[in-house]
Design a protein around this motif. Structure first.
Motif, short mmCIF file in Angstrom:
data_model
loop_
_atom_site.label_atom_id
_atom_site.label_comp_id
_atom_site.label_asym_id
_atom_site.label_seq_id
_atom_site.Cartn_x
_atom_site.Cartn_y
_atom_site.Cartn_z
N GLN A 199 44.69 29.88 43.78
CA GLN A 199 45.02 30.84 42.74
C GLN A 199 43.73 31.47 42.24
OE1 GLN A 199 48.29 31.42 41.58
NE2 GLN A 199 47.42 33.17 40.49
N VAL A 200 43.81 32.73 41.87
CA VAL A 200 42.66 33.41 41.30
C VAL A 200 42.90 33.66 39.83
CG1 VAL A 200 41.23 35.49 41.35
CG2 VAL A 200 42.05 34.50 43.49
N LEU A 201 42.00 33.16 38.99
CA LEU A 201 42.06 33.41 37.55
C LEU A 201 41.09 34.53 37.21
CD1 LEU A 201 42.97 30.34 37.88
CD2 LEU A 201 42.12 30.03 35.56
N GLU A 202 41.32 35.13 36.07
CA GLU A 202 40.37 36.11 35.55
C GLU A 202 39.69 35.55 34.31
OE1 GLU A 202 41.41 40.17 35.02
OE2 GLU A 202 42.61 40.25 36.85
N LYS A 205 41.04 35.56 30.37
CA LYS A 205 42.47 35.84 30.37
C LYS A 205 43.27 34.55 30.50
CE LYS A 205 42.64 40.63 31.96
NZ LYS A 205 43.27 41.58 32.90
N TYR A 207 46.01 31.92 31.68
CA TYR A 207 46.67 31.60 32.95
C TYR A 207 47.76 30.57 32.68
CZ TYR A 207 47.37 29.48 37.55
OH TYR A 207 47.93 28.98 38.71
N SER A 300 31.27 38.31 29.98
CA SER A 300 31.63 38.86 31.29
C SER A 300 30.41 39.30 32.09
CB SER A 300 32.59 40.04 31.12
OG SER A 300 32.02 41.03 30.28
N GLU A 304 31.00 35.96 37.17
CA GLU A 304 31.89 36.82 37.94
C GLU A 304 33.28 36.82 37.32
OE1 GLU A 304 31.87 35.83 42.05
OE2 GLU A 304 29.74 36.31 42.33
N LYS A 305 33.95 37.95 37.44
CA LYS A 305 35.25 38.11 36.80
C LYS A 305 36.30 37.18 37.38
CE LYS A 305 38.75 41.66 35.89
NZ LYS A 305 39.13 43.09 36.10
N GLU A 306 36.29 36.99 38.70
CA GLU A 306 37.32 36.18 39.36
C GLU A 306 36.87 34.73 39.49
OE1 GLU A 306 38.40 37.93 43.08
OE2 GLU A 306 39.63 39.47 42.14
N ILE A 307 37.77 33.82 39.16
CA ILE A 307 37.53 32.38 39.28
C ILE A 307 38.55 31.83 40.28
CG2 ILE A 307 37.54 30.18 38.07
CD1 ILE A 307 36.96 31.78 35.49
N LYS A 308 38.05 31.22 41.34
CA LYS A 308 38.94 30.65 42.35
C LYS A 308 39.37 29.25 41.93
CE LYS A 308 36.98 33.31 46.17
NZ LYS A 308 36.25 33.25 47.45
#
Length: 317
Positions: A199-202, A205, A207, A300, A304-308
Protein backbone atom coordinates in the motif's frame (compact mmCIF):
# COMPACT_ATOMS: atom_id res chain seq x y z
CA UNK A 1 25.87 31.91 13.55
CA UNK A 2 24.91 30.93 10.01
CA UNK A 3 24.16 27.32 11.09
CA UNK A 4 21.83 28.74 13.73
CA UNK A 5 19.97 30.77 11.09
CA UNK A 6 19.79 27.82 8.69
CA UNK A 7 18.47 25.22 11.11
CA UNK A 8 16.21 27.35 13.30
CA UNK A 9 14.38 29.08 10.47
CA UNK A 10 15.22 32.43 12.10
CA UNK A 11 15.20 35.35 9.68
CA UNK A 12 17.27 38.52 9.93
CA UNK A 13 14.86 41.44 9.99
CA UNK A 14 17.37 44.18 10.81
CA UNK A 15 21.11 44.69 11.10
CA UNK A 16 20.65 45.47 14.80
CA UNK A 17 19.12 42.04 15.47
CA UNK A 18 21.89 40.28 13.59
CA UNK A 19 24.57 42.13 15.57
CA UNK A 20 22.86 41.24 18.86
CA UNK A 21 22.71 37.58 17.85
CA UNK A 22 26.39 37.57 16.92
CA UNK A 23 27.26 39.05 20.32
CA UNK A 24 25.16 36.39 22.14
CA UNK A 25 26.68 33.51 20.18
CA UNK A 26 30.18 34.87 20.67
CA UNK A 27 29.56 35.09 24.43
CA UNK A 28 29.05 31.31 24.79
CA UNK A 29 32.55 30.21 23.64
CA UNK A 30 34.00 33.15 25.57
CA UNK A 31 32.48 31.73 28.79
CA UNK A 32 33.89 28.28 28.02
CA UNK A 33 37.38 29.64 27.40
CA UNK A 34 37.23 31.73 30.57
CA UNK A 35 36.22 28.69 32.65
CA UNK A 36 39.01 26.43 31.41
CA UNK A 37 41.31 27.92 34.05
CA UNK A 38 38.71 27.23 36.73
CA UNK A 39 38.29 23.64 35.54
CA UNK A 40 42.03 23.05 35.67
CA UNK A 41 42.37 24.71 39.06
CA UNK A 42 39.67 22.44 40.54
CA UNK A 43 41.17 19.26 39.05
CA UNK A 44 38.16 19.08 36.73
CA UNK A 45 36.90 15.55 36.00
CA UNK A 46 33.72 13.49 35.98
CA UNK A 47 34.29 12.31 39.54
CA UNK A 48 34.85 15.92 40.61
CA UNK A 49 31.40 16.90 39.25
CA UNK A 50 29.71 13.94 40.94
CA UNK A 51 31.38 14.72 44.27
CA UNK A 52 30.29 18.36 44.11
CA UNK A 53 26.70 17.39 43.29
CA UNK A 54 26.60 14.90 46.17
CA UNK A 55 27.92 17.51 48.59
CA UNK A 56 25.28 20.01 47.47
CA UNK A 57 22.51 17.43 47.86
CA UNK A 58 23.63 16.18 51.27
CA UNK A 59 23.86 19.72 52.60
CA UNK A 60 20.07 19.94 52.41
CA UNK A 61 19.27 16.34 53.38
CA UNK A 62 20.44 14.77 56.68
CA UNK A 63 22.26 11.45 56.43
CA UNK A 64 19.45 9.37 57.98
CA UNK A 65 16.91 10.95 55.62
CA UNK A 66 19.20 10.28 52.66
CA UNK A 67 19.52 6.60 53.59
CA UNK A 68 15.76 6.33 54.04
CA UNK A 69 15.12 7.99 50.65
CA UNK A 70 17.55 5.65 48.90
CA UNK A 71 15.97 2.58 50.49
CA UNK A 72 12.44 3.72 49.65
CA UNK A 73 13.37 4.44 46.05
CA UNK A 74 15.18 1.13 45.72
CA UNK A 75 12.27 -0.86 47.13
CA UNK A 76 9.88 0.66 44.60
CA UNK A 77 12.08 0.54 41.51
CA UNK A 78 14.88 -2.00 41.75
CA UNK A 79 13.99 -4.74 44.22
CA UNK A 80 11.70 -7.58 43.15
CA UNK A 81 8.88 -8.98 45.32
CA UNK A 82 10.06 -12.11 47.10
CA UNK A 83 7.52 -14.33 45.29
CA UNK A 84 8.88 -13.18 41.91
CA UNK A 85 12.48 -13.61 42.96
CA UNK A 86 11.73 -17.12 44.25
CA UNK A 87 10.16 -18.07 40.91
CA UNK A 88 13.20 -16.92 38.98
CA UNK A 89 15.73 -18.47 41.35
CA UNK A 90 19.06 -18.96 39.58
CA UNK A 91 17.51 -19.20 36.11
CA UNK A 92 18.83 -16.94 33.39
CA UNK A 93 16.87 -13.74 32.80
CA UNK A 94 16.73 -10.67 30.58
CA UNK A 95 14.95 -7.38 31.28
CA UNK A 96 12.92 -5.57 28.60
CA UNK A 97 13.01 -2.75 27.75
CA UNK A 98 15.69 -1.07 29.87
CA UNK A 99 15.43 -1.65 33.65
CA UNK A 100 18.60 -3.71 33.88
CA UNK A 101 19.40 -2.36 37.36
CA UNK A 102 17.01 -5.09 38.60
CA UNK A 103 19.59 -7.69 37.64
CA UNK A 104 22.22 -6.04 39.82
CA UNK A 105 20.12 -5.23 42.88
CA UNK A 106 18.51 -8.68 42.98
CA UNK A 107 21.66 -10.65 42.11
CA UNK A 108 19.93 -12.26 39.12
CA UNK A 109 21.56 -14.55 36.59
CA UNK A 110 21.52 -11.89 33.88
CA UNK A 111 21.59 -13.17 30.28
CA UNK A 112 21.01 -10.11 28.07
CA UNK A 113 20.28 -9.77 24.39
CA UNK A 114 23.06 -8.12 22.33
CA UNK A 115 21.48 -4.64 22.48
CA UNK A 116 20.61 -4.55 26.16
CA UNK A 117 18.07 -1.68 26.06
CA UNK A 118 15.16 -1.56 23.63
CA UNK A 119 15.32 2.11 22.69
CA UNK A 120 18.93 1.58 21.53
CA UNK A 121 17.93 -1.14 19.04
CA UNK A 122 16.88 1.59 16.62
CA UNK A 123 17.59 -0.18 13.30
CA UNK A 124 16.78 -3.42 11.51
CA UNK A 125 20.22 -5.05 12.06
CA UNK A 126 20.16 -4.29 15.80
CA UNK A 127 16.61 -5.60 16.18
CA UNK A 128 17.60 -8.70 14.20
CA UNK A 129 20.49 -9.37 16.60
CA UNK A 130 18.10 -9.37 19.55
CA UNK A 131 15.54 -11.50 17.69
CA UNK A 132 18.22 -14.08 16.89
CA UNK A 133 19.17 -14.24 20.57
CA UNK A 134 15.61 -14.98 21.70
CA UNK A 135 15.07 -17.82 19.23
CA UNK A 136 18.47 -19.40 19.90
CA UNK A 137 19.50 -22.06 22.41
CA UNK A 138 21.15 -19.35 24.51
CA UNK A 139 17.89 -17.44 25.07
CA UNK A 140 17.17 -16.54 28.72
CA UNK A 141 14.74 -18.74 30.62
CA UNK A 142 12.81 -15.74 32.01
CA UNK A 143 11.99 -12.22 30.87
CA UNK A 144 10.81 -9.20 32.82
CA UNK A 145 8.78 -7.01 30.45
CA UNK A 146 7.58 -3.45 31.04
CA UNK A 147 5.71 -0.89 28.95
CA UNK A 148 8.04 2.08 28.68
CA UNK A 149 10.32 3.95 26.31
CA UNK A 150 11.81 7.43 25.88
CA UNK A 151 11.09 10.70 24.01
CA UNK A 152 7.37 10.01 23.48
CA UNK A 153 8.18 7.07 21.21
CA UNK A 154 5.62 4.27 20.94
CA UNK A 155 7.21 1.55 23.05
CA UNK A 156 5.77 -1.35 21.03
CA UNK A 157 7.56 -0.12 17.88
CA UNK A 158 10.92 -0.51 19.65
CA UNK A 159 12.33 -3.99 18.86
CA UNK A 160 9.29 -4.95 16.79
CA UNK A 161 10.73 -8.24 15.56
CA UNK A 162 12.13 -9.12 18.98
CA UNK A 163 8.61 -8.77 20.41
CA UNK A 164 7.47 -11.29 17.80
CA UNK A 165 10.01 -13.73 19.23
CA UNK A 166 8.64 -13.10 22.73
CA UNK A 167 5.10 -13.82 21.50
CA UNK A 168 6.26 -17.07 19.91
CA UNK A 169 8.66 -18.40 22.53
CA UNK A 170 7.50 -17.14 25.95
CA UNK A 171 4.42 -17.44 28.18
CA UNK A 172 3.34 -15.14 31.01
CA UNK A 173 3.63 -16.58 34.52
CA UNK A 174 3.06 -13.53 36.75
CA UNK A 175 2.94 -9.73 36.99
CA UNK A 176 4.25 -7.17 39.49
CA UNK A 177 4.59 -3.38 39.74
CA UNK A 178 3.51 -2.80 36.14
CA UNK A 179 5.80 -5.52 34.78
CA UNK A 180 5.20 -8.98 33.36
CA UNK A 181 7.21 -12.09 34.18
CA UNK A 182 7.50 -14.43 31.19
CA UNK A 183 9.02 -17.90 31.00
CA UNK A 184 10.38 -19.69 27.96
CA UNK A 185 7.72 -22.08 26.68
CA UNK A 186 8.16 -25.79 26.08
CA UNK A 187 6.81 -25.46 22.53
CA UNK A 188 6.94 -22.59 20.07
CA UNK A 189 3.80 -20.85 18.83
CA UNK A 190 4.02 -21.14 15.05
CA UNK A 191 3.56 -17.92 13.09
CA UNK A 192 1.62 -18.17 9.83
CA UNK A 193 1.41 -15.35 7.29
CA UNK A 194 -2.13 -15.38 5.91
CA UNK A 195 -1.59 -12.72 3.26
CA UNK A 196 0.69 -9.88 2.23
CA UNK A 197 -0.22 -6.68 0.52
CA UNK A 198 1.46 -3.45 -0.47
CA UNK A 199 0.00 0.00 0.00
CA UNK A 200 1.16 3.53 -0.66
CA UNK A 201 0.48 6.17 1.99
CA UNK A 202 0.80 9.90 1.58
CA UNK A 203 2.67 12.01 4.08
CA UNK A 204 0.36 14.10 6.32
CA UNK A 205 -2.78 12.24 5.18
CA UNK A 206 -5.01 9.84 7.11
CA UNK A 207 -4.90 6.17 6.09
CA UNK A 208 -7.69 3.71 6.98
CA UNK A 209 -6.58 0.27 8.17
CA UNK A 210 -8.40 -2.83 6.97
CA UNK A 211 -10.17 -4.52 9.86
CA UNK A 212 -10.14 -8.34 10.11
CA UNK A 213 -9.61 -11.12 12.64
CA UNK A 214 -5.85 -11.33 12.10
CA UNK A 215 -2.96 -9.46 13.64
CA UNK A 216 -1.54 -6.97 11.18
CA UNK A 217 2.17 -6.29 11.00
CA UNK A 218 3.69 -3.69 8.73
CA UNK A 219 6.97 -2.27 7.50
CA UNK A 220 7.26 1.38 6.45
CA UNK A 221 9.62 2.76 3.82
CA UNK A 222 9.93 6.44 4.74
CA UNK A 223 12.58 8.23 2.71
CA UNK A 224 14.25 11.61 2.93
CA UNK A 225 14.00 14.13 0.15
CA UNK A 226 17.24 15.66 -1.14
CA UNK A 227 16.85 18.58 1.24
CA UNK A 228 16.04 16.22 4.09
CA UNK A 229 19.14 14.10 3.35
CA UNK A 230 21.29 17.22 3.39
CA UNK A 231 19.76 18.31 6.70
CA UNK A 232 20.40 14.85 8.17
CA UNK A 233 24.03 14.95 7.01
CA UNK A 234 24.71 18.41 8.42
CA UNK A 235 22.69 18.31 11.62
CA UNK A 236 19.50 16.30 12.08
CA UNK A 237 16.29 15.87 10.08
CA UNK A 238 12.93 17.27 11.19
CA UNK A 239 10.90 15.08 13.53
CA UNK A 240 8.41 12.54 12.19
CA UNK A 241 5.29 11.64 14.17
CA UNK A 242 2.50 9.11 13.88
CA UNK A 243 -1.11 9.53 15.01
CA UNK A 244 -3.21 6.51 15.94
CA UNK A 245 -7.00 6.85 15.77
CA UNK A 246 -8.44 4.08 17.96
CA UNK A 247 -11.84 2.42 17.80
CA UNK A 248 -12.69 3.89 21.22
CA UNK A 249 -12.53 7.39 19.69
CA UNK A 250 -9.17 8.48 21.03
CA UNK A 251 -6.29 9.91 19.00
CA UNK A 252 -2.75 9.36 20.27
CA UNK A 253 0.44 10.88 18.89
CA UNK A 254 3.97 9.49 19.11
CA UNK A 255 7.36 10.41 17.79
CA UNK A 256 8.65 8.03 15.10
CA UNK A 257 12.15 6.64 14.66
CA UNK A 258 11.89 5.67 11.00
CA UNK A 259 14.75 3.16 11.07
CA UNK A 260 12.78 1.01 13.56
CA UNK A 261 10.03 0.57 10.96
CA UNK A 262 12.18 -1.46 8.57
CA UNK A 263 11.25 -4.55 10.58
CA UNK A 264 7.59 -5.59 11.02
CA UNK A 265 5.75 -3.70 13.78
CA UNK A 266 2.33 -4.46 15.22
CA UNK A 267 -0.20 -2.15 13.56
CA UNK A 268 -3.63 -3.65 14.28
CA UNK A 269 -3.77 -3.06 18.06
CA UNK A 270 -2.50 -0.34 20.37
CA UNK A 271 -0.59 -1.72 23.36
CA UNK A 272 -1.02 0.90 26.06
CA UNK A 273 -0.55 -0.71 29.45
CA UNK A 274 0.27 -3.89 31.35
CA UNK A 275 -3.16 -5.42 30.68
CA UNK A 276 -2.82 -4.87 26.92
CA UNK A 277 0.65 -6.45 26.92
CA UNK A 278 -0.68 -9.41 28.93
CA UNK A 279 -3.50 -9.94 26.43
CA UNK A 280 -1.18 -9.62 23.43
CA UNK A 281 1.45 -12.07 24.66
CA UNK A 282 -1.27 -14.47 25.84
CA UNK A 283 -3.21 -14.30 22.57
CA UNK A 284 -6.32 -12.76 24.16
CA UNK A 285 -8.63 -10.26 22.47
CA UNK A 286 -7.94 -6.59 23.24
CA UNK A 287 -11.25 -4.73 23.51
CA UNK A 288 -11.30 -1.11 22.41
CA UNK A 289 -7.65 -1.00 21.37
CA UNK A 290 -8.00 -1.60 17.63
CA UNK A 291 -6.23 0.97 15.47
CA UNK A 292 -8.66 2.26 12.84
CA UNK A 293 -6.53 4.95 11.19
CA UNK A 294 -2.97 6.19 11.12
CA UNK A 295 -1.36 9.39 9.88
CA UNK A 296 2.36 10.01 9.52
CA UNK A 297 3.23 13.69 9.84
CA UNK A 298 6.42 15.54 8.94
CA UNK A 299 7.52 18.60 6.94
CA UNK A 300 6.86 17.81 3.27
CA UNK A 301 10.13 19.38 2.12
CA UNK A 302 12.22 16.96 4.22
CA UNK A 303 10.58 13.64 3.26
CA UNK A 304 9.24 12.08 0.11
CA UNK A 305 5.50 12.38 -0.30
CA UNK A 306 4.85 8.66 -0.86
CA UNK A 307 5.43 6.11 1.90
CA UNK A 308 5.51 2.45 0.91
CA UNK A 309 3.69 0.23 3.37
CA UNK A 310 3.93 -3.59 3.38
CA UNK A 311 1.21 -5.22 5.48
CA UNK A 312 1.17 -8.84 6.63
CA UNK A 313 -1.87 -10.52 8.17
CA UNK A 314 -0.56 -13.13 10.60
CA UNK A 315 -1.87 -15.66 13.09
CA UNK A 316 -0.23 -17.77 15.80
CA UNK A 317 -0.95 -21.43 16.34
Amino acid sequence: FFLFIFFSGWRIESSRKSINMLVILAFIPACIIANIRVMRAENYSYSFIVTKLKESYRKFLPKDKLTEARKKKGDNIHFLPSVIKDKIGNSTIDIVPAGIAMAYFNNLNYNPRPVVQSYAAYSKPLDDFNYAKYISSTAPEYLIFGNETIDNRYHFFDEGRTKLAIRQWYVITDSFNGNLLLKKADTIRQLHIVQKKGQVLELNKVYNLTQNQYLQYATFDIRYSKRGSLMRFLFQPPEVSIKFNLEDGRSINHRLIISTLQNPVLLSSYIENNTDAWNFFSGNKMTGKKIKQIMISAPSWAYEKEIKLQIQDVQFR
